[in-house]
Design an enzyme around this catalytic site. Structure first.
Site, PDB file in Angstrom:
ATOM      1  N   CYS A 114     -16.060  39.699  42.688  1.00 13.76           N
ATOM      2  CA  CYS A 114     -16.851  40.914  42.422  1.00 13.76           C
ATOM      3  C   CYS A 114     -17.523  40.868  41.060  1.00 13.76           C
ATOM      4  O   CYS A 114     -18.320  41.744  40.732  1.00 13.76           O
ATOM      5  CB  CYS A 114     -15.956  42.133  42.505  1.00 13.76           C
ATOM      6  SG  CYS A 114     -15.345  42.354  44.172  1.00 13.76           S
ATOM      7  N   HIS A 255     -17.120  48.435  37.624  1.00 14.26           N
ATOM      8  CA  HIS A 255     -16.950  48.057  39.029  1.00 14.26           C
ATOM      9  C   HIS A 255     -16.162  49.165  39.729  1.00 14.26           C
ATOM     10  O   HIS A 255     -15.179  49.680  39.192  1.00 14.26           O
ATOM     11  CB  HIS A 255     -16.188  46.730  39.090  1.00 14.26           C
ATOM     12  CG  HIS A 255     -15.940  46.243  40.479  1.00 14.26           C
ATOM     13  ND1 HIS A 255     -16.883  46.318  41.465  1.00 14.26           N
ATOM     14  CD2 HIS A 255     -14.837  45.672  41.048  1.00 14.26           C
ATOM     15  CE1 HIS A 255     -16.387  45.811  42.582  1.00 14.26           C
ATOM     16  NE2 HIS A 255     -15.155  45.420  42.354  1.00 14.26           N
ATOM     17  N   ASN A 285     -15.690  50.228  47.787  1.00 10.21           N
ATOM     18  CA  ASN A 285     -15.906  49.012  46.992  1.00 10.21           C
ATOM     19  C   ASN A 285     -16.928  48.129  47.717  1.00 10.21           C
ATOM     20  O   ASN A 285     -16.625  47.582  48.772  1.00 10.21           O
ATOM     21  CB  ASN A 285     -14.560  48.288  46.834  1.00 10.21           C
ATOM     22  CG  ASN A 285     -14.674  47.019  46.012  1.00 10.21           C
ATOM     23  OD1 ASN A 285     -15.770  46.525  45.769  1.00 10.21           O
ATOM     24  ND2 ASN A 285     -13.539  46.498  45.602  1.00 10.21           N
TER      25      ASN A 285
HETATM   26  N1  ACO Z   1      -2.861  54.253  54.232  1.00 10.89           N
HETATM   27  C1  ACO Z   1      -1.596  54.712  54.140  1.00 10.89           C
HETATM   28  N2  ACO Z   1      -0.631  54.048  53.487  1.00 10.89           N
HETATM   29  C2  ACO Z   1      -0.960  52.879  52.947  1.00 10.89           C
HETATM   30  C3  ACO Z   1      -2.241  52.345  53.016  1.00 10.89           C
HETATM   31  C4  ACO Z   1      -3.199  53.078  53.698  1.00 10.89           C
HETATM   32  N3  ACO Z   1      -4.479  52.656  53.821  1.00 10.89           N
HETATM   33  N4  ACO Z   1      -2.261  51.163  52.372  1.00 10.89           N
HETATM   34  C5  ACO Z   1      -1.022  50.954  51.901  1.00 10.89           C
HETATM   35  N5  ACO Z   1      -0.223  51.989  52.254  1.00 10.89           N
HETATM   36  C6  ACO Z   1       1.186  52.188  51.960  1.00 10.89           C
HETATM   37  C7  ACO Z   1       1.905  50.886  51.729  1.00 10.89           C
HETATM   38  O1  ACO Z   1       2.310  50.305  52.938  1.00 10.89           O
HETATM   39  C8  ACO Z   1       3.068  51.341  50.886  1.00 10.89           C
HETATM   40  O2  ACO Z   1       4.035  51.893  51.750  1.00 10.89           O
HETATM   41  P1  ACO Z   1       5.590  51.661  51.449  1.00 10.89           P
HETATM   42  O3  ACO Z   1       5.843  52.279  50.120  1.00 10.89           O
HETATM   43  O4  ACO Z   1       6.253  52.356  52.588  1.00 10.89           O
HETATM   44  O5  ACO Z   1       5.786  50.168  51.448  1.00 10.89           O
HETATM   45  C9  ACO Z   1       2.487  52.486  50.051  1.00 10.89           C
HETATM   46  O6  ACO Z   1       1.299  52.902  50.748  1.00 10.89           O
HETATM   47  C10 ACO Z   1       2.109  52.089  48.646  1.00 10.89           C
HETATM   48  O7  ACO Z   1       1.392  50.846  48.702  1.00 10.89           O
HETATM   49  P2  ACO Z   1       0.801  50.184  47.448  1.00 10.89           P
HETATM   50  O8  ACO Z   1       0.181  48.876  47.810  1.00 10.89           O
HETATM   51  O9  ACO Z   1       1.819  50.207  46.346  1.00 10.89           O
HETATM   52  O10 ACO Z   1      -0.368  51.218  47.092  1.00 10.89           O
HETATM   53  P3  ACO Z   1      -1.183  51.314  45.774  1.00 10.89           P
HETATM   54  O11 ACO Z   1      -0.984  52.637  45.192  1.00 10.89           O
HETATM   55  O12 ACO Z   1      -0.993  50.116  44.899  1.00 10.89           O
HETATM   56  O13 ACO Z   1      -2.676  51.270  46.321  1.00 10.89           O
HETATM   57  C11 ACO Z   1      -4.521  49.750  46.493  1.00 10.89           C
HETATM   58  C12 ACO Z   1      -3.145  50.142  47.029  1.00 10.89           C
HETATM   59  C13 ACO Z   1      -5.451  50.912  46.716  1.00 10.89           C
HETATM   60  C14 ACO Z   1      -5.005  48.525  47.237  1.00 10.89           C
HETATM   61  C15 ACO Z   1      -4.406  49.453  44.974  1.00 10.89           C
HETATM   62  O14 ACO Z   1      -3.329  48.590  44.749  1.00 10.89           O
HETATM   63  C16 ACO Z   1      -5.637  48.851  44.397  1.00 10.89           C
HETATM   64  O15 ACO Z   1      -6.666  49.489  44.282  1.00 10.89           O
HETATM   65  N6  ACO Z   1      -5.553  47.583  43.921  1.00 10.89           N
HETATM   66  C17 ACO Z   1      -6.639  46.968  43.175  1.00 10.89           C
HETATM   67  C18 ACO Z   1      -7.821  46.656  44.026  1.00 10.89           C
HETATM   68  C19 ACO Z   1      -8.832  45.939  43.179  1.00 10.89           C
HETATM   69  O16 ACO Z   1      -9.120  46.307  42.069  1.00 10.89           O
HETATM   70  N7  ACO Z   1      -9.368  44.844  43.667  1.00 10.89           N
HETATM   71  C20 ACO Z   1     -10.213  44.026  42.810  1.00 10.89           C
HETATM   72  C21 ACO Z   1     -11.521  44.068  43.231  1.00 10.89           C
HETATM   73  S1  ACO Z   1     -11.560  43.512  44.894  1.00 10.89           S
HETATM   74  C22 ACO Z   1     -13.124  43.381  45.177  1.00 10.89           C
HETATM   75  O17 ACO Z   1     -13.811  44.013  44.440  1.00 10.89           O
HETATM   76  C23 ACO Z   1     -13.612  42.663  46.400  1.00 10.89           C
END
Ligand code: ACO
Length: 330
Positions: A114, A255, A285
Site C-alpha cells: 500500500c 493511508h 481500504n
Molecule cells: N466480524 C466479526 N468479528 C470479527 C471479524 C469480523 N469481520 N474479524 C475478526 N473478528 C473477530 C476475531 O475472530 C476475534 O474473535 P475472537 O476474539 O473470538 O478470536 C475478534 O474479532 C478480534 O479479532 P482481532 O483480529 O483481534 O481484531 P482487531 O481488533 O485486531 O481488528 C483488524 C482486526 C481490523 C484487521 C485490525 O487488526 C487491523 O486493522 N489491522 C491492521 C490492518 C492494516 O493496517 N493493514 C495494513 C495495510 S493493508 C493494505 O493496505 C492492503
C-alpha cells in the site's frame, strides 16, 4: 528555490457499486457494529467484473490530465503503483498508455504494497529533478476485491476498489512541489501480509486454488502493531528531511487502513482533526488509491490552500512504509 516536481493535476476514479456492512452481514459472519467500531468502515465501492485495475487507472488518469491541462501525448513517463495488475505482464502502465493514446510512452509498474504510491511520487520526483523528464503520471490503482477472500471475515470487510493519479510536472525556481520523501521496507515482516499463490514460489495449481492461496492473507493484530509505529515514524522522518516539524504540517493525508491507526497518530501528535483527512468510512481500504482519494476530497472541501505543507503517508505489505512532504500549489 529549486527545481522541483509540482502537483500539476490530480484525478480519481471510484466504481459505482457500493457494498455496505449490512450487505457483508449476509456474506460472512460479521456485523455492522463490529466493522464500524473495529475499523471505522461503513461501506466500500466494488468494481464490476469488466472493470480492471487498468481501466480504473485510465479513468483517474484522464481526470488528472484534464486537471493539469495537458494531453496524454505530453507525458514522458508513467509509474503505476499497484498490487493487483491486470496481468503480471504486460504492465498496467503500458495498458494505461494504450488506453490513453497511440503514442508510445515509457512506463513501469511498481509494487510496494500500500506504500506504492508514496514510492512512485518519490521516484517520479527524482526523475524530474534529475532533469530528463517534464511530465510524469503517477498512478495508484488496485482492484483488491479481485484477491479478497469473501469466506474470510477477518479480511473480507476491509477492502474496496479505486484508482487515483497525479501529474507531476517539472518547475524551476519554486518552493512548491515535492520537498522530501521517506521510504522504508523490511522484509522480515513479509508473511504478515501476503498473497502466497500465483508467483514463482507457488505457481498456480489445482491445489493452490483449492487451498485459496491466491487470496490476500493478513495477520491483522501484528500488522496493526506495525502500522501504529510506522505511520508516526514516516510523518516525522519525512518532515525532518524537509527541515520541517509536525507543527509546520497543514494537512496529514494518511493511508486509510483502520480509523484506530489514524486516531493513534492524531493523539500522539496532538493534532486538530481538521488537519487530518479521513474518508475510510465510505471507501474502506483501497490500497494505493487511498491517498489520492482522500487528498481529492480535501481539495473539494476547500481544505487545501496554496503553500500548505501536506504530508502523504502510507504503510503496507513488504512490510513497507513511507511519506512524501509536498508544498501544495503549482
Ligand atoms: N466480524 C466479526 N468479528 C470479527 C471479524 C469480523 N469481520 N474479524 C475478526 N473478528 C473477530 C476475531 O475472530 C476475534 O474473535 P475472537 O476474539 O473470538 O478470536 C475478534 O474479532 C478480534 O479479532 P482481532 O483480529 O483481534 O481484531 P482487531 O481488533 O485486531 O481488528 C483488524 C482486526 C481490523 C484487521 C485490525 O487488526 C487491523 O486493522 N489491522 C491492521 C490492518 C492494516 O493496517 N493493514 C495494513 C495495510 S493493508 C493494505 O493496505 C492492503
Amino acid at each position: 528555490m529549486k527545481t522541483r516536481a509540482v502537483v500539476a493535476g490530480l484525478g480519481t476514479y471510484v466504481p459505482e457499486a457500493i457494498l455496505t456492512n449490512h450487505d457483508l452481514e449476509k456474506i460472512v459472519d460479521t456485523s455492522d457494529e463490529w466493522i464500524v467500531t473495529r475499523t471505522g468502515i461503513r461501506e466500500r465501492h466494488i468494481a464490476r467484473e469488466d472493470e480492471t485495475t487498468s481501466s480504473m487507472a485510465t479513468e483517474a488518469s484522464r481526470f488528472a490530465l484534464k486537471d493539469a491541462q495537458i494531453e496524454a501525448e505530453d507525458l514522458d513517463f508513467i509509474v503505476c503503483a499497484t498490487n493487483t495488475p491486470d496481468t503480471i505482464f504486460p504492465s498496467t502502465a503500458a495498458r494505461v498508455q494504450h488506453q490513453l493514446t497511440d503514442k508510445p510512452i515509457p512506463g513501469v509498474d511498481l509494487q510496494a504494497g500500500c506504500t506504492g504510491l508514496i514510492y512512485g511520487m518519490e521516484m517520479a520526483s527524482a526523475l524530474i529533478q534529475a532533469g530528463s523528464y517534464h511530465n510524469i503520471l503517477v498512478i495508484g490503482a488496485d482492484k483488491l476485491t479481485s484477491i479478497t477472500d469473501y469466506e474470510d471475515r477477518t479480511t473480507a470487510v476491509l477492502f474496496g476498489d479505486a484508482a487515483g493519479a497525479f501529474v507531476l510536472q517539472r518547475k524551476e525556481d519554486t518552493d512548491h512541489g515535492v520537498l522530501s520523501s521517506y521510504l522504508q521496507a523490511d522484509g522480515r515482516g513479509g508473511n504478515l501480509l501476503i498473497q502466497p499463490g500465483g508467483g514463482s514460489l507457488m505457481p498456480a495449481s489445482k491445489e493452490s486454488v483449492e487451498n485459496r492461496q491466491h487470496y490476500l492473507k493478513m495477520n491483522g493484530n501484528e500488522t496493526f502493531r506495525f502500522a501504529v509505529k510506522a505511520l508516526p515514524e514516516a510523518v516525522e522522518e519525512g518532515l525532518k528531511r524537509a527541515g520541517l516539524t509536525v507543527g509546520d504540517m497543514n494537512l496529514l493525508v494518511p493511508h486509510q487502513a483502520n480509523l484506530r491507526i489514524i486516531d493513534a497518530a492524531v493523539r500522539r501528535f496532538e493534532l486538530d482533526p481538521e488537519r487530518v483527512v479521513v474518508n475510510i468510512d465510505r471507501y474502506g481500504n483501497t490500497s494505493v488509491a487511498t491517498i489520492p482519494l482522500a487528498l481529492q476530497e480535501a481539495r473539494m472541501e476547500g481544505r487545501l490552500h496554496d503553500g500548505d505543507v501536506v504530508v502523504l503517508c502510507a504503510f503496507g505489505a513488504g512490510l513497507s512504509w513511507g511519506s512524501n512532504v509536498i508544498r501544495w500549489g503549482k
